[in-house]
Design an enzyme around this catalytic site. Structure first.
Site, short mmCIF file in Angstrom:
data_model
loop_
_atom_site.label_atom_id
_atom_site.label_comp_id
_atom_site.label_asym_id
_atom_site.label_seq_id
_atom_site.Cartn_x
_atom_site.Cartn_y
_atom_site.Cartn_z
N ASN A 187 0.81 -1.24 0.00
CA ASN A 187 0.00 0.00 0.00
C ASN A 187 0.83 1.28 0.00
O ASN A 187 0.48 2.25 -0.65
CB ASN A 187 -1.03 -0.02 1.14
N GLU A 201 3.47 -5.13 12.43
CA GLU A 201 2.53 -4.02 12.24
C GLU A 201 1.43 -4.55 11.34
O GLU A 201 1.63 -4.77 10.14
CB GLU A 201 3.26 -2.82 11.62
N CYS A 227 -3.44 1.40 6.43
CA CYS A 227 -3.79 0.58 7.60
C CYS A 227 -4.44 1.43 8.69
O CYS A 227 -5.20 0.93 9.50
CB CYS A 227 -2.54 -0.08 8.15
N GLU A 259 7.48 0.47 16.64
CA GLU A 259 8.63 1.02 15.94
C GLU A 259 8.48 2.54 16.01
O GLU A 259 7.48 3.05 16.48
CB GLU A 259 8.72 0.47 14.53
N1 LIG Z 1 -0.01 -1.79 11.04
C1 LIG Z 1 0.61 -1.20 10.05
O1 LIG Z 1 1.50 -0.37 10.25
C2 LIG Z 1 0.26 -1.54 8.63
C3 LIG Z 1 0.75 -0.72 7.60
C4 LIG Z 1 0.40 -1.02 6.27
C5 LIG Z 1 -0.39 -2.12 5.98
N2 LIG Z 1 -0.85 -2.89 6.99
C6 LIG Z 1 -1.72 -4.04 6.69
O2 LIG Z 1 -1.25 -4.72 5.53
C7 LIG Z 1 -2.34 -5.32 4.85
C8 LIG Z 1 -2.24 -5.00 3.37
O3 LIG Z 1 -1.02 -5.43 2.88
P1 LIG Z 1 -0.82 -6.84 2.11
O4 LIG Z 1 -2.11 -7.27 1.50
O5 LIG Z 1 0.39 -6.70 1.26
O6 LIG Z 1 -0.51 -7.82 3.32
P2 LIG Z 1 -0.08 -9.34 3.23
O7 LIG Z 1 -0.01 -9.83 4.62
O8 LIG Z 1 -0.88 -10.08 2.24
O9 LIG Z 1 1.39 -9.29 2.59
C9 LIG Z 1 2.42 -8.54 3.16
C10 LIG Z 1 3.74 -9.18 2.78
O10 LIG Z 1 3.84 -10.46 3.37
C11 LIG Z 1 4.21 -11.41 2.39
N3 LIG Z 1 3.67 -12.70 2.80
C12 LIG Z 1 2.42 -13.18 2.61
N4 LIG Z 1 2.31 -14.44 3.12
C13 LIG Z 1 3.51 -14.73 3.67
C14 LIG Z 1 4.04 -15.88 4.34
N5 LIG Z 1 3.29 -16.96 4.56
N6 LIG Z 1 5.31 -15.84 4.76
C15 LIG Z 1 6.08 -14.75 4.55
N7 LIG Z 1 5.65 -13.65 3.91
C16 LIG Z 1 4.39 -13.64 3.47
C17 LIG Z 1 3.63 -10.85 1.11
O11 LIG Z 1 4.24 -11.43 -0.01
C18 LIG Z 1 3.94 -9.37 1.28
O12 LIG Z 1 5.28 -9.09 0.96
C19 LIG Z 1 -3.57 -4.78 5.52
O13 LIG Z 1 -4.05 -5.73 6.42
C20 LIG Z 1 -3.06 -3.56 6.29
O14 LIG Z 1 -3.82 -3.19 7.39
C21 LIG Z 1 -0.55 -2.63 8.30
O1 LIG Z 2 -0.74 1.84 5.85
C1 LIG Z 2 -0.21 2.07 6.91
C2 LIG Z 2 0.58 3.22 7.17
C3 LIG Z 2 1.63 3.12 7.98
C4 LIG Z 2 2.45 4.25 8.20
C5 LIG Z 2 3.65 4.17 8.79
O2 LIG Z 2 4.22 3.04 9.15
C6 LIG Z 2 4.41 5.36 9.05
O3 LIG Z 2 3.92 6.47 8.80
O4 LIG Z 2 5.55 5.23 9.52
#
Ligand SMILES: NC(=O)c1ccc[n+]([C@@H]2O[C@H](COP(=O)([O-])OP(=O)(O)OC[C@H]3O[C@@H](n4cnc5c(N)ncnc54)[C@H](O)[C@@H]3O)[C@@H](O)[C@H]2O)c1
Ligand SMILES: O=C/C=C/C=C(\O)C(=O)O
Length: 493
Positions: free
Chosen positions: A162, A261, A295, A474
């Site tokens: 994202n 995260e 997120c 973090e």
């Molecule tokens: N809390 C935060 O700071 C934060 C920030 C941004 C996004 N997000 C979350 O991320 C999600 C969207 O991102 P996404 O769809 O790319 O997430 P995702 O979990 O599908 O993938 C994230 C990464 O993990 C890898 N991955 C997937 N399965 C794996 C496995 N079994 N082993 C190792 N790696 C693996 C993917 O290839 C990718 O690089 C949403 O749930 C969003 O809320 C959280």
């Molecule tokens: O989609 C999630 C956004 C996360 C943002 C950060 O981790 C940041 O601003 O450092």
């Protein structure tokens, strides 16, 4: 050897300072979500490439990187930041092709933060002290304890699609500032800026093996191979909660540390004593920025009943004023979703909302786009009211440009609603009554609370989620805590 990023046709791994393809010859397609066209072919790492990257990272800990002074290391990281800024337009182009997001957004948030993440942590590691304690001993001479930080080792960085450059460098910046080496597995949807950063690292003088990149998918691919590799000392992951569970299990083998995260289903709380203009502007961003793929976004908005109708009417007007378009459209403030696959998921919730009896205030479908963009993952910004609190639309993270708005009557009820889900990432409170804002903020179960703002970031602050939104923090000294081992040295005097 340079990566063919100018043409961006062939994205290779970056291992030990070289761009290398996969021994298996396996490639996957990187698709532009604005038009559905293939941008590039990406090499998919097997165990062989992941092992080479981890071995290179391990060896680099004992090479020139490990021997550098703090001054030398942090000066190089400033050069990395300068290198990103010097190639700003290339990073911008690559990020927008991979994600479809408006250039106006990426040029203000994604790319500048990519550079800032190196500068901030390079400066921080130089300025944050460690502790010391003098203690008495029975013989009267005493002892002195002092703590020192040492790098944790090889850090596995697994990042989502994202905010690709921002979220990856948010981890790589402090990891390198603390003297670690990294193996990054960017999202398969958005590999390009992570690949491009290899060139910048090289130009800045980062020694070979310090920054490594392997491309591929999660399960049964590069992601899993990285988390299963025994020589990785810790993992930092941003992504879905379910993926976090899988990574946590893999990290348990060998007792490796993790920072997670994860997802959220964040609440916005709008009180009758808010400044309505600010609340509308902020909720617009929190629900629709980056096509809702943040997120921290608020997919649940709770509004005090006396201003509910006005708030819904004004948010609807504002949402209908969004201009949907491709990255190069200077007037566009909303791009497509990241992929057609993700659009299927988002649209399934749009359908579910209707099935569950929602009032669709605006949106709910796919916009009409010109023929050249028809293959893109476009979706309408959508607002619902009238859903029950247990509808999946209100309880699941959709990660699209949408929100459900529900009225509340009392402050207690608003807090209870905000805290009713197993997630606890972020929340936004809108109220001009500062006493109330403090009172409510203190009771919301989330790691990050914004009052009269949203996504206002000071990189020195703790960042992360409670409950199922993550483990650890973090940001600021908290990044230093994760990316270093603290060692206490006790000297008997
Ligand atoms: N809390 C935060 O700071 C934060 C920030 C941004 C996004 N997000 C979350 O991320 C999600 C969207 O991102 P996404 O769809 O790319 O997430 P995702 O979990 O599908 O993938 C994230 C990464 O993990 C890898 N991955 C997937 N399965 C794996 C496995 N079994 N082993 C190792 N790696 C693996 C993917 O290839 C990718 O690089 C949403 O749930 C969003 O809320 C959280
Ligand atoms: O989609 C999630 C956004 C996360 C943002 C950060 O981790 C940041 O601003 O450092």
């Amino acid at each position: 050897m340079k990566q063919d990023l100018a043409a961006m046709k062939d994205i290779k791994h970056y291992i030990n300072g070289q761009y290398v393809g996969s021994a298996s010859g396996k490639l996957f397609e990187n698709v532009n979500p604005a038009n559905g066209k293939v941008i590039s072919k990406v090499h998919e790492a097997g165990r062989e490439e992941v092992d080479a990257a981890v071995q290179a990272a391990k060896a680099a800990l004992r090479g020139p990187w490990g021997k550098m002074t703090l001054e030398q290391r942090t000066a190089i990281l400033h050069k990395v930041a300068d290198g990103i800024n010097a190639r700003f337009d290339e990073f911008l182009e690559a990020e927008c092709l991979d994600t479809g997001k408006p250039k106006s957004l990426a040029s203000h948030i994604d790319i500048p933060r990519g550079a800032a993440n190196f500068k901030v942590f390079a400066d921080m590691i130089k300025n944050v002290p460690t502790e010391s304690f003098e203690m008495p001993t029975p013989d009267g001479t005493g002892a002195l304890n002092y703590a020192v930080r040492r790098p944790k080792g090889v850090i596995g960085v697994i990042s989502p699609w994202n905010l690709p450059l921002l979220l990856m460098t948010w981890k790589v910046g402090p990891a390198l500032a603390c003297g670690n080496t990294v193996v990054v597995k960017p999202s398969e949807e958005t590999p390009t800026t992570t690949a491009l950063l290899g060139e910048v690292m090289k130009e800045a003088g980062v020694p070979d093996g310090v920054y490594n990149v392997v491309h591929g998918f999660g399960g049964d691919s590069a992601g899993a191979y990285l988390t299963e590799h025994p020589l990785v000392d810790g993992f930092t992951f941003t992504g879905e909660t379910g993926t976090g569970e899988v990574i946590m299990k893999a990290a348990a083998k060998g007792i490796r540390d993790i920072s997670l995260e994860l997802g959220g289903k964040n609440a916005g709380l709008v009180f009758a004593d808010c400044d309505m203009d600010k609340a509308i502007e902020g909720t617009m961003r929190s629900a629709f920025a980056n096509c809702g793929q943040v997120c921290l976004g608020t997919e649940r908005v709770y509004v005090e009943r006396s201003i509910f109708d006005e708030f819904v009417r004004r948010l609807k007007e504002a949402a209908e004023g969004l201009k949907i378009g491709p990255p190069d459209d200077a007037d566009a403030n909303m791009g497509p979703l990241v992929s057609l696959k993700h659009r299927e998921k988002v649209l399934s919730y749009y359908q579910k909302a209707v099935d569950d009896g929602a009032t669709v205030v605006t949106g709910g479908g796919v916009p009409d786009m010109p023929a050249e963009l028809a293959g893109g993952a476009w979706v309408q910004p959508t607002i619902w009211t009238g859903l029950a609190d247990d509808s999946a639309v209100v309880t699941d993270e959709i990660f699209g440009p949408c929100c459900h708005i529900r009225p509340f009557d009392t402050e207690e009820e608003a807090i209870e609603l905000a805290n009713s889900l197993p997630y606890g990432l972020a929340s936004a409170i809108w109220s001009e009554n500062i006493t109330r804002a403090h009172r409510v903020a203190g009771q919301i179960e989330a790691g990050i609370i914004w009052v009269n703002s949203w996504f206002l970031r000071d990189l020195r602050t703790p960042f992360g989620g409670s409950k199922q939104s993550g483990i650890g923090r973090e940001g600021g000294v908290h990044s230093l805590e994760f990316y270093t081992e603290m060692k206490n040295i006790c000297v008997k005097l």
